[in-house]
Design a protein around this motif. Structure first.
Motif, PDB file in Angstrom:
ATOM      1  N   ALA A   6      10.853   0.420  -3.440  1.00 51.68           N
ATOM      2  CA  ALA A   6      10.193  -0.512  -4.350  1.00 51.68           C
ATOM      3  C   ALA A   6       8.793  -0.885  -3.873  1.00 51.68           C
ATOM      4  CB  ALA A   6      11.050  -1.770  -4.526  1.00 51.68           C
ATOM      5  N   ASP A   7       8.623  -1.121  -2.574  1.00 54.97           N
ATOM      6  CA  ASP A   7       7.303  -1.502  -2.089  1.00 54.97           C
ATOM      7  C   ASP A   7       6.308  -0.357  -2.193  1.00 54.97           C
ATOM      8  OD1 ASP A   7       8.734  -0.168   0.052  1.00 54.97           O
ATOM      9  OD2 ASP A   7       7.127  -0.789   1.389  1.00 54.97           O
ATOM     10  N   PHE A   8       6.800   0.855  -1.996  1.00 49.00           N
ATOM     11  CA  PHE A   8       5.938   2.037  -2.122  1.00 49.00           C
ATOM     12  C   PHE A   8       5.479   2.215  -3.574  1.00 49.00           C
ATOM     13  CE2 PHE A   8       4.868   6.451  -2.681  1.00 49.00           C
ATOM     14  CZ  PHE A   8       4.289   6.841  -1.477  1.00 49.00           C
ATOM     15  N   ILE A   9       6.405   2.098  -4.516  1.00 48.85           N
ATOM     16  CA  ILE A   9       6.068   2.272  -5.934  1.00 48.85           C
ATOM     17  C   ILE A   9       5.157   1.150  -6.407  1.00 48.85           C
ATOM     18  CG2 ILE A   9       7.008   2.419  -8.272  1.00 48.85           C
ATOM     19  CD1 ILE A   9       7.418   4.919  -6.490  1.00 48.85           C
ATOM     20  N   ALA A  10       5.331  -0.057  -5.878  1.00 46.56           N
ATOM     21  CA  ALA A  10       4.420  -1.150  -6.220  1.00 46.56           C
ATOM     22  C   ALA A  10       2.999  -0.805  -5.788  1.00 46.56           C
ATOM     23  CB  ALA A  10       4.888  -2.446  -5.555  1.00 46.56           C
ATOM     24  N   GLU A  11       2.856  -0.206  -4.621  1.00 45.10           N
ATOM     25  CA  GLU A  11       1.533   0.221  -4.157  1.00 45.10           C
ATOM     26  C   GLU A  11       1.011   1.379  -5.001  1.00 45.10           C
ATOM     27  OE1 GLU A  11      -0.656   1.396   0.077  1.00 45.10           O
ATOM     28  OE2 GLU A  11       1.438   0.717   0.048  1.00 45.10           O
ATOM     29  N   ALA A  12       1.916   2.274  -5.408  1.00 46.76           N
ATOM     30  CA  ALA A  12       1.516   3.404  -6.255  1.00 46.76           C
ATOM     31  C   ALA A  12       0.979   2.919  -7.596  1.00 46.76           C
ATOM     32  CB  ALA A  12       2.702   4.344  -6.466  1.00 46.76           C
ATOM     33  N   ARG A  13       1.494   1.803  -8.088  1.00 47.39           N
ATOM     34  CA  ARG A  13       1.018   1.270  -9.367  1.00 47.39           C
ATOM     35  C   ARG A  13      -0.441   0.803  -9.267  1.00 47.39           C
ATOM     36  NH1 ARG A  13       4.999   0.782 -13.167  1.00 47.39           N
ATOM     37  NH2 ARG A  13       7.141   0.835 -12.401  1.00 47.39           N
ATOM     38  N   ILE A  14      -0.867   0.381  -8.105  1.00 48.31           N
ATOM     39  CA  ILE A  14      -2.276   0.019  -7.921  1.00 48.31           C
ATOM     40  C   ILE A  14      -3.148   1.266  -8.034  1.00 48.31           C
ATOM     41  CG2 ILE A  14      -3.958  -0.956  -6.308  1.00 48.31           C
ATOM     42  CD1 ILE A  14      -1.635  -2.601  -5.096  1.00 48.31           C
ATOM     43  N   TRP A  15      -2.718   2.340  -7.375  1.00 44.36           N
ATOM     44  CA  TRP A  15      -3.454   3.603  -7.479  1.00 44.36           C
ATOM     45  C   TRP A  15      -3.379   4.185  -8.891  1.00 44.36           C
ATOM     46  CZ3 TRP A  15      -6.851   5.776  -4.319  1.00 44.36           C
ATOM     47  CH2 TRP A  15      -6.915   5.315  -2.997  1.00 44.36           C
ATOM     48  N   GLN A  16      -2.256   3.962  -9.561  1.00 42.36           N
ATOM     49  CA  GLN A  16      -2.115   4.386 -10.956  1.00 42.36           C
ATOM     50  C   GLN A  16      -3.225   3.776 -11.800  1.00 42.36           C
ATOM     51  OE1 GLN A  16       1.049   2.434 -13.004  1.00 42.36           O
ATOM     52  NE2 GLN A  16       1.358   4.094 -14.493  1.00 42.36           N
ATOM     53  N   MET A  38       3.709   8.484 -14.870  1.00 41.53           N
ATOM     54  CA  MET A  38       2.279   8.783 -14.931  1.00 41.53           C
ATOM     55  C   MET A  38       2.075  10.007 -15.819  1.00 41.53           C
ATOM     56  SD  MET A  38       0.782   8.077 -11.120  1.00 41.53           S
ATOM     57  CE  MET A  38       1.549   6.843 -10.056  1.00 41.53           C
ATOM     58  N   PRO A  39       0.991  10.020 -16.608  1.00 43.85           N
ATOM     59  CA  PRO A  39       0.754  11.155 -17.492  1.00 43.85           C
ATOM     60  C   PRO A  39       0.333  12.422 -16.768  1.00 43.85           C
ATOM     61  CG  PRO A  39      -1.001   9.539 -17.708  1.00 43.85           C
ATOM     62  CD  PRO A  39       0.056   8.914 -16.872  1.00 43.85           C
ATOM     63  N   SER A  40      -0.031  12.332 -15.479  1.00 45.03           N
ATOM     64  CA  SER A  40      -0.431  13.511 -14.711  1.00 45.03           C
ATOM     65  C   SER A  40       0.377  13.601 -13.429  1.00 45.03           C
ATOM     66  CB  SER A  40      -1.926  13.445 -14.360  1.00 45.03           C
ATOM     67  OG  SER A  40      -2.253  14.412 -13.370  1.00 45.03           O
ATOM     68  N   GLY A  41       1.098  14.701 -13.279  1.00 46.23           N
ATOM     69  CA  GLY A  41       1.837  14.919 -12.051  1.00 46.23           C
ATOM     70  C   GLY A  41       0.930  15.116 -10.852  1.00 46.23           C
ATOM     71  N   LYS A  42      -0.216  15.747 -11.066  1.00 51.95           N
ATOM     72  CA  LYS A  42      -1.165  15.940  -9.963  1.00 51.95           C
ATOM     73  C   LYS A  42      -1.579  14.594  -9.380  1.00 51.95           C
ATOM     74  CE  LYS A  42      -3.218  20.175 -11.902  1.00 51.95           C
ATOM     75  NZ  LYS A  42      -2.546  20.175 -13.207  1.00 51.95           N
ATOM     76  N   ALA A  43      -1.898  13.656 -10.259  1.00 51.87           N
ATOM     77  CA  ALA A  43      -2.286  12.328  -9.787  1.00 51.87           C
ATOM     78  C   ALA A  43      -1.137  11.659  -9.053  1.00 51.87           C
ATOM     79  CB  ALA A  43      -2.742  11.469 -10.960  1.00 51.87           C
ATOM     80  N   ALA A  44       0.077  11.757  -9.590  1.00 52.61           N
ATOM     81  CA  ALA A  44       1.234  11.104  -8.982  1.00 52.61           C
ATOM     82  C   ALA A  44       1.456  11.602  -7.560  1.00 52.61           C
ATOM     83  CB  ALA A  44       2.476  11.347  -9.830  1.00 52.61           C
TER      84      ALA A  44
END
Length: 322
Positions: free
Chosen positions: A181-191, A28-34
């Protein structure tokens, strides 16, 4: 070609997983968002909107309360103002938690870290209470030599972690979130929801990959130089304290009895006389009459002898007395 994170970005994410031993990663381009995405997901899963964070953490001090204003989370203090968090601090929290956050190298306190055994004990306790443990591991690359373990061993206690790709690695910007993997998949939606999925990300990804290849192997030398300089700077007349006395990363603080204005004037005089820029801005101290600046050892410091740097500090100290 790299469009919407397909291509070079995928290579970067795979490399981060390889180095840090986690199952999946997302750039992600922003660590704050991540980080806020991570805290939001954990809190939703736990159905608890309270997080534990250190009172001097980047999340608390430098992100304009984004965890509260944007994501509806509330905070509980994890640790005291003048030291890193401990297992006792975590055990002392009686409220239900959606997640607990450890800032691996706490910059306002001189990038101090928590001993690895205590980190593991904190992780074991958190798991026994079903509390997700997230790491603000922006400086994991800098902290690893001081721990004397592998990056994967250092990342292992945490359920998720954020790493920076532009500080010591000299990337353009951004960072990555790592976890299951399931957590990062969910994070991609928020991304996607937060506009963190750029159409073309390859300049950032390429710069980060180059940093991992070229800069990461140099970090142990930066750490060794920081330890040497911290010890010698502490002996310079006029220096009140070097903090921490033994650096945990290639960064530390130097404290003087002076005002910010006096520090800036002395800095400029040293720069003019010696061509050495000691720091950008002085930082205030909780104690009246004391001011500090941060030392971040980079490759330029490896190109100078320690004596050159110590002489510049000596001149700086003398200028403060005039």
């Amino acid at each position: 070609m790299d469009r919407h994170g397909v291509g070079v970005t995928e290579k970067l994410e795979a490399r981060l997983c390889e180095l840090l031993g986690h199952e999946a990663a997302v750039f992600m381009p922003s660590g704050k968002a991540a980080q806020n995405i991570a805290l939001k997901i954990w809190s939703q899963r736990r159905q608890c909107n309270r997080i534990a964070i250190h009172p001097r953490s980047h999340i608390e001090e430098w992100e304009a309360k984004a965890y509260s204003e944007l994501f509806g989370l509330h905070s509980t203090k994890l640790g005291a103002y003048d030291r890193q968090a401990t297992l006792g601090d975590l055990k002392g929290i009686q409220e239900p938690l959606g997640a607990a956050v450890i800032e691996l190298a706490l910059r306002p306190l001189g990038c101090v870290t928590i001993p690895l055994d205590e980190l593991r004990d904190m992780a074991d306790y958190a798991r026994s209470k079903n509390i997700p443990l997230h790491a603000d591991a922006a400086r994991i690359w800098e902290a690893q030599p001081g721990y004397g373990c592998s990056l994967a061993e250092l990342a292992a206690p945490f359920d998720t972690l954020y790493v920076s790709l532009y500080k010591v690695l000299r990337g353009f910007a951004g960072g990555a979130l790592l976890g299951p993997a399931d957590f990062i998949a969910e994070a991609r939606i928020w991304q996607h929801r937060l506009g963190q999925k750029l159409y073309r990300q390859f300049p950032y990804a390429l710069a980060a990959l180059q940093g991992l290849e070229l800069m990461l192997p140099r970090v142990p030398a930066l750490f060794e130089r920081a330890c040497l300089l911290a010890e010698r700077i502490a002996e310079v007349e006029g220096v009140v304290r070097v903090n921490p006395q033994k650096p945990c990363t290639p960064s530390f603080q130097v404290i003087f009895e002076a005002s910010a204005e006096e520090m800036l004037k002395a800095r400029d005089l040293v720069a003019e006389a010696r061509g050495i820029w000691l720091f950008d801005l002085p930082l205030s101290s909780p104690y009246q009459g004391l001011t500090l600046f941060e030392v971040h050892i980079g490759t330029s410091a490896l190109g100078m002898t320690p004596d050159v740097i110590i002489d510049a500090i000596r001149q700086f100290s003398l200028e403060l007395k005039r």
